[in-house]
Design a protein around this motif. Structure first.
Motif, PDB file in Angstrom:
ATOM      1  N   GLU A 125     -11.502 -13.877   3.055  1.00  0.00           N
ATOM      2  CA  GLU A 125     -10.343 -13.205   2.478  1.00  0.00           C
ATOM      3  C   GLU A 125     -10.275 -13.529   0.996  1.00  0.00           C
ATOM      4  OE1 GLU A 125      -6.840 -14.127   4.789  1.00  0.00           O
ATOM      5  OE2 GLU A 125      -7.643 -13.137   6.597  1.00  0.00           O
ATOM      6  N   HIS A 179      -1.636 -10.341  -4.170  1.00  0.00           N
ATOM      7  CA  HIS A 179      -2.141  -9.485  -3.101  1.00  0.00           C
ATOM      8  C   HIS A 179      -3.246 -10.229  -2.359  1.00  0.00           C
ATOM      9  CE1 HIS A 179      -3.188  -5.829  -0.979  1.00  0.00           C
ATOM     10  NE2 HIS A 179      -4.453  -5.950  -1.345  1.00  0.00           N
ATOM     11  N   TYR A 239      -6.513  -9.459   0.590  1.00  0.00           N
ATOM     12  CA  TYR A 239      -7.240  -8.559   1.475  1.00  0.00           C
ATOM     13  C   TYR A 239      -8.356  -9.308   2.182  1.00  0.00           C
ATOM     14  CZ  TYR A 239     -10.745  -7.940  -2.302  1.00  0.00           C
ATOM     15  OH  TYR A 239     -11.702  -8.131  -3.272  1.00  0.00           O
ATOM     16  N   ARG A 240      -8.758  -8.764   3.327  1.00  0.00           N
ATOM     17  CA  ARG A 240      -9.823  -9.363   4.133  1.00  0.00           C
ATOM     18  C   ARG A 240     -11.071  -8.489   4.037  1.00  0.00           C
ATOM     19  NH1 ARG A 240      -7.480  -9.324   9.016  1.00  0.00           N
ATOM     20  NH2 ARG A 240      -6.550 -11.356   8.566  1.00  0.00           N
ATOM     21  N   LYS A 253     -12.544  -3.195   3.091  1.00  0.00           N
ATOM     22  CA  LYS A 253     -11.574  -4.285   3.018  1.00  0.00           C
ATOM     23  C   LYS A 253     -10.234  -3.783   3.545  1.00  0.00           C
ATOM     24  CE  LYS A 253     -12.212  -4.468  -1.515  1.00  0.00           C
ATOM     25  NZ  LYS A 253     -12.058  -4.641  -3.001  1.00  0.00           N
ATOM     26  N   ILE A 254      -9.405  -4.708   4.005  1.00  0.00           N
ATOM     27  CA  ILE A 254      -8.095  -4.348   4.524  1.00  0.00           C
ATOM     28  C   ILE A 254      -7.055  -5.337   4.022  1.00  0.00           C
ATOM     29  CG2 ILE A 254      -8.353  -5.678   6.677  1.00  0.00           C
ATOM     30  CD1 ILE A 254      -6.924  -3.313   8.104  1.00  0.00           C
ATOM     31  N   SER A 255      -5.908  -4.819   3.598  1.00  0.00           N
ATOM     32  CA  SER A 255      -4.856  -5.679   3.051  1.00  0.00           C
ATOM     33  C   SER A 255      -4.207  -6.496   4.161  1.00  0.00           C
ATOM     34  CB  SER A 255      -3.792  -4.836   2.341  1.00  0.00           C
ATOM     35  OG  SER A 255      -3.158  -3.948   3.245  1.00  0.00           O
ATOM     36  N   ASN A 304      -7.334  -1.965  -3.947  1.00  0.00           N
ATOM     37  CA  ASN A 304      -6.733  -2.166  -2.631  1.00  0.00           C
ATOM     38  C   ASN A 304      -5.288  -2.608  -2.792  1.00  0.00           C
ATOM     39  OD1 ASN A 304      -6.071  -4.189  -0.196  1.00  0.00           O
ATOM     40  ND2 ASN A 304      -7.475  -2.617   0.546  1.00  0.00           N
ATOM     41  N   SER A 333      -1.878  -0.492  -1.830  1.00  0.00           N
ATOM     42  CA  SER A 333      -0.940  -1.186  -0.937  1.00  0.00           C
ATOM     43  C   SER A 333       0.445  -1.333  -1.557  1.00  0.00           C
ATOM     44  CB  SER A 333      -1.491  -2.573  -0.571  1.00  0.00           C
ATOM     45  OG  SER A 333      -2.765  -2.478   0.014  1.00  0.00           O
ATOM     46  N   ASP A 386       0.822  -4.155   4.637  1.00  0.00           N
ATOM     47  CA  ASP A 386      -0.223  -4.758   5.461  1.00  0.00           C
ATOM     48  C   ASP A 386      -1.074  -3.654   6.094  1.00  0.00           C
ATOM     49  OD1 ASP A 386      -1.589  -6.779   6.815  1.00  0.00           O
ATOM     50  OD2 ASP A 386      -0.278  -6.655   8.560  1.00  0.00           O
TER      51      ASP A 386
END
Length: 414
Positions: free
Chosen positions: A202, A217, A219-220, A233-235, A285, A289, A314
């Motif tokens: 992350e 912020h 993200y993964r 990637k995802i927040s 990202n 978000s 999220d």
């Protein structure tokens, strides 16, 4: 009457972080100018860029680069200089040389020294009681060859885009790497030897106003790309990480952008911090978000005192399609893999289903089609060329160990 927009200069135009900062600032109504050693840099191809100024690469010629920066700032009457990559460290070393009145957000050079060097960052984490993998600082071949569990990671004091990082799985790899490190006198600045932690990578990004957290912020990484970078990637939201980042920024009295990487351990959920980047890192990202990191950096650069931004949403999934293409070419050097990846991206299917494009947003910035088309044509002609794209870009913006020693000499002479 509409207020006049500030004249903004970005410190380089070749990195992914620069390209994404251009998009975020452009969508907020700004137009930017760039410095670049590469006249065909990725950032050039944007409707939000008004001018590109040729400059020496900061890693190859830091003195020439700094002189060019000051010339452009003066002749173009620049209001804000945004260091979007490692040039922040260079500007911190040269703070007294920068034109008075120039808007730029920089922490003290001593604070930069604590996060720019991986060894110093490890010491800072220990001091602040922030969790990190089991870590040794080694300065000799004897220390390096000492017995420790495999696998482990070896990191040079300074590195960019995962350069200077090796995963060592056994004694044979350790001995081969030792010979390589000895040949390059790598022990002089200290090497980090760090235990491997199994879990998700992350990244957390933040902007500080003299130690006060303004925006952050997380993200993964969903899919790894070339050089350890991200394809998907995802927040995510985490009060624990936000508090840790805020604590580090306060301790350093940080002013400007600051980012960290950490591993969320699979077995326990414990975050282990592994790297720091005193700069913006791919901010789109966050922007998608609901967190505007480049906007916050611009505000504090101009001397404003913005209110702290709320956390973003999220679960926002984004992609870097260009990196996906390079990764597909890198895997097996086969054209059919590249064509398959193009099909997945174009149809928003497979692993890209539901992901928003953050690097080359063709709908909002059609000029992105030019570098995208060039890369596709080059990869289809010769898939093995994938590695050269990353190497060329990194050379245009990164600081070499020789350049870093030169920056420290500036401080000594000041």
């Amino acid at each position: 009457m509409t207020a006049e927009k500030p004249k903004i200069l970005l410190s380089e135009g070749s990195s992914l972080s620069s390209r994404e900062a251009i998009t975020a600032l452009g969508l907020a109504g700004h137009r930017v100018e760039l410095l670049s050693s590469d006249p065909m840099c990725l950032g050039r191809f944007s409707r939000f860029v008004s001018r590109v100024h040729r400059a020496p690469a900061p890693g190859a010629d830091p003195d020439g680069y700094l002189a060019r920066v000051m010339e452009v700032v003066k002749t173009r009457k620049i209001d804000a200089l945004l260091p979007v990559h490692e040039q922040a460290y260079l500007f911190a070393a040269a703070r007294k040389r920068l034109p008075p009145g120039l808007g730029i957000a920089l922490a003290d050079f001593e604070a930069f020294e604590q996060v720019q060097s991986k060894a110093s960052f490890a010491a800072l984490l220990t001091q602040l009681n922030v969790q990190q993998p089991t870590t040794d600082i080694v300065r000799s071949t004897e220390q390096f060859a000492a017995h420790r569990p495999y696998p482990f990671f070896v990191k040079t004091a300074f590195g960019t885009a995962s350069g200077g990082v090796w995963r060592v799985a056994d004694a044979r790899q350790r001995d081969a790497l030792l010979a390589q490190l000895e040949a390059h006198n790598a022990f002089a600045d200290g090497l980090l030897v760090q235990a491997a932690v199994t879990g998700a990578l992350e990244r957390t990004q933040a902007v500080f106003d003299r130690g006060r957290l303004v925006a952050s912020h997380i993200y993964r990484q969903v899919m790894e790309g070339p050089g350890g970078g991200d394809v998907l990637k995802i927040s995510v939201l985490s009060a624990e990480i936000r508090e840790t980042v805020e604590r580090i920024g306060q301790a350093l009295k940080w002013h400007g952008a600051l980012s960290f990487d950490y591993i969320r351990e699979e077995a326990t959920g414990t975050p282990h911090f592994i790297d720091a980047n005193p700069r913006l890192v791919e901010p789109m990202n966050a922007w998608l978000s609901g967190v505007d990191l480049p906007g916050a950096l611009l505000q504090i650069s101009l001397g404003e005192t913005p209110a702290a931004q709320p956390e973003g949403r999220d679960g926002v999934l984004t992609r870097l399609g260009l990196m996906g293409l390079l990764d597909a070419a890198r895997q097996r050097n086969r054209r059919r893999d590249i064509l398959r990846e193009i099909g997945l991206l174009a149809s928003d299917s497979g692993r890209y289903r539901g992901a928003r494009e953050e690097l080359v947003p063709l709908l909002t910035d059609p000029w992105c089609a030019i570098p995208l088309g060039f890369v596709v044509a080059r990869l289809l002609r010769r898939p093995a060329a994938a590695a050269r794209f990353s190497d060329t870009a990194v050379a245009a913006y990164s600081l070499t160990p020789q350049a870093i020693h030169r920056l420290r000499a500036w401080r000594h002479d000041a």
